[in-house]
Write an enzyme that holds these catalytic residues in place. Structure first.
Site, mmCIF file in Angstrom:
data_model
loop_
_atom_site.group_PDB
_atom_site.id
_atom_site.type_symbol
_atom_site.label_atom_id
_atom_site.label_comp_id
_atom_site.label_asym_id
_atom_site.label_seq_id
_atom_site.Cartn_x
_atom_site.Cartn_y
_atom_site.Cartn_z
ATOM 1 N N HIS A 33 -49.422 -7.622 20.390
ATOM 2 C CA HIS A 33 -48.092 -7.025 20.195
ATOM 3 C C HIS A 33 -48.200 -5.616 19.612
ATOM 4 C CE1 HIS A 33 -46.463 -11.129 20.461
ATOM 5 N NE2 HIS A 33 -45.247 -10.623 20.466
ATOM 6 N N ASN A 62 -56.844 -7.309 16.587
ATOM 7 C CA ASN A 62 -55.496 -7.885 16.607
ATOM 8 C C ASN A 62 -55.252 -8.876 15.477
ATOM 9 O OD1 ASN A 62 -52.920 -8.696 17.623
ATOM 10 N ND2 ASN A 62 -53.881 -10.418 18.706
ATOM 11 N N ASP A 111 -46.013 14.440 19.697
ATOM 12 C CA ASP A 111 -45.466 15.089 18.508
ATOM 13 C C ASP A 111 -44.640 14.063 17.751
ATOM 14 O OD1 ASP A 111 -44.447 16.694 16.536
ATOM 15 O OD2 ASP A 111 -43.141 17.869 17.865
ATOM 16 N N GLN A 124 -42.711 18.530 8.406
ATOM 17 C CA GLN A 124 -43.793 17.988 9.244
ATOM 18 C C GLN A 124 -45.151 18.571 8.847
ATOM 19 O OE1 GLN A 124 -43.434 17.559 13.622
ATOM 20 N NE2 GLN A 124 -41.301 18.172 13.367
ATOM 21 N N GLU A 184 -47.614 15.646 7.702
ATOM 22 C CA GLU A 184 -48.513 15.259 8.790
ATOM 23 C C GLU A 184 -49.973 15.605 8.484
ATOM 24 O OE1 GLU A 184 -46.939 16.903 12.423
ATOM 25 O OE2 GLU A 184 -45.333 15.409 12.496
HETATM 26 MN MN MN Z 1 -45.052 16.236 14.550
#
Ligand code: MN
Ligand code: MN
Length: 386
Positions: free
Chosen positions: A224, A255, A364, A374, A378
């Protein structure tokens, strides 16, 4: 003589009277008088204004309306917008349009006759703030990482929006590119695991369809992406996670242990007062399951990924979700090998930055969040002790 005097006086009086009346008729017109009405029905981009022409200044009103600007005292020559609402005396209403959200505007009524243009008082108002780009708790609150569309022509980046999760499907790898979903306790209940793996018949009918038996004897689990245990409020919600578009060929030790432990950690975060925005997917080609290395399964119809990745944004459960994502927001990102050796390390030892996953996949993430935020969130790697 006396009589003549009275006659003369009368003639003079009448003459003066005529002169005065004649003078009044020839009096030069002046600017009109106009007042600005209250601004009503203020919304994000529109509002209703207007004015009243109280006096035409002795010459017909040839034009009337309102003008507005983000600067004070707009004029009919210097404005962001203007209306033309007819002519004559009296009250009129004006539709103000094309406004910016959450912005202060100045509006004035104007009326023009042959002499020139007169203005009413300046009235200011502030437009309503913009509705959020996406509503709270939306499965794709963070954005659409690949700009997927629900267009059959876009067969390797095909957007599917289900009630329980959203995904981009790839008709070449025959798995999702990514699955995106929201998690808090509102999705958690007591529905049993349905285990009703099945073909996703909502795919375009002429595409190859992965079935519940396509992974059989491959040595890879039907893994999943949006976990079964994240959708237990109702039986149908849980069942919805068992469509094959929500599966990837996953090495059993990835998993069942490493990946599963991270899923459990996410649910623990949700149960302790957080809401999570999660995006996960497979990437690359070639993994090793319980039968060893393979690049494809199901007669080469399905690509086996080399890694599995996940991005998890964690905020306190509440409203205005997007606005609450800041430079300090916790984000957990992982890249795990799709191998049996995966489970020799803990899930938290696979933590990376979101930038690492963007570099790997070309997606992105967090595109609905401002670029300045971001840039910060990030680049970091989660280091909360587990
Ligand atoms: Mn981004
Ligand atoms: Mn929320």
């Amino acid at each position: 003589m006396k009589h003549f005097g009275i006659k003369l006086f009368t003639i003079a009086f009448v003459a003066v009277l005529f002169f005065q009346v004649g003078c009044k008729e020839e009096e030069k017109p002046s600017l009109p008088t106009v007042s600005t009405s209250q601004v009503l029905n203020i919304e994000e981009q529109v509002a209703q204004a207007g004015g009243i022409v109280l006096d035409n200044g002795g010459a017909p009103i040839i034009n009337r309306g309102v003008c507005w600007s983000t600067m004070e005292n707009p004029t009919i020559a210097d404005y962001d917008g203007i209306t033309n609402d007819g002519s004559g005396l009296g009250e009129y209403s004006s539709a103000i349009t094309n406004l910016l959200a959450n912005t202060k505007y100045y509006v004035r009524a104007y009326a023009t006759n042959s002499v020139g243009t007169a203005y009413g008082d300046t009235v200011s108002f502030i437009t309503l703030p913009a509705a959020p780009l996406v509503p709270d708790n939306h499965h794709m609150l963070l954005g659409n990482p690949s700009s997927a569309t629900a267009d059959e022509v876009n067969e390797n980046d095909y957007l599917m929006e289900k009630n329980q999760f959203h995904l981009s499907y790839n008709n070449t790898t025959r798995s999702a590119n990514w699955v995106s979903w929201h998690l808090n306790t509102s999705y958690l209940g007591s529905a049993d695991r349905q285990d009703d793996f099945r073909t996703d018949y909502s795919l375009p009918s002429d595409w190859y369809r992965v079935s519940e038996t396509s992974y059989r004897y491959s040595g890879f689990d039907r893994g999943h992406l949006c976990p079964s245990a994240d959708r237990t409020l109702t039986i149908s919600d849980n069942s919805a996670t068992f469509v094959m578009t929500n599966m990837m060929p996953q090495a059993p030790n990835n998993n069942r242990y490493t990946w599963a432990h991270l899923e459990g950690y996410c649910r623990d975060l949700a149960k302790s007062g957080n809401e999570l925005f999660i995006i996960a997917g497979p990437h690359g080609k070639g993994g090793s399951g319980s039968n060893g290395y393979a690049e494809t399964i199901d007669n080469e119809n399905i690509v086996v990924p080399s890694v599995t990745w996940k991005v998890i944004v964690v905020i306190e459960d509440g409203d205005n979700d997007l606005a609450r994502i800041t430079k300090n927001t916790r984000i957990i990102a992982v890249i795990m090998p799709n191998t049996q050796e995966c489970s020799s390390k803990k899930w938290y030892e696979y933590r990376v930055s979101v930038d690492d996953i963007e570099d790997l996949t070309g997606f992105d993430f967090l595109s609905n969040v401002s670029t300045s935020i971001q840039e910060v969130v990030e680049a970091g790697v989660d280091n909360v002790p587990i």
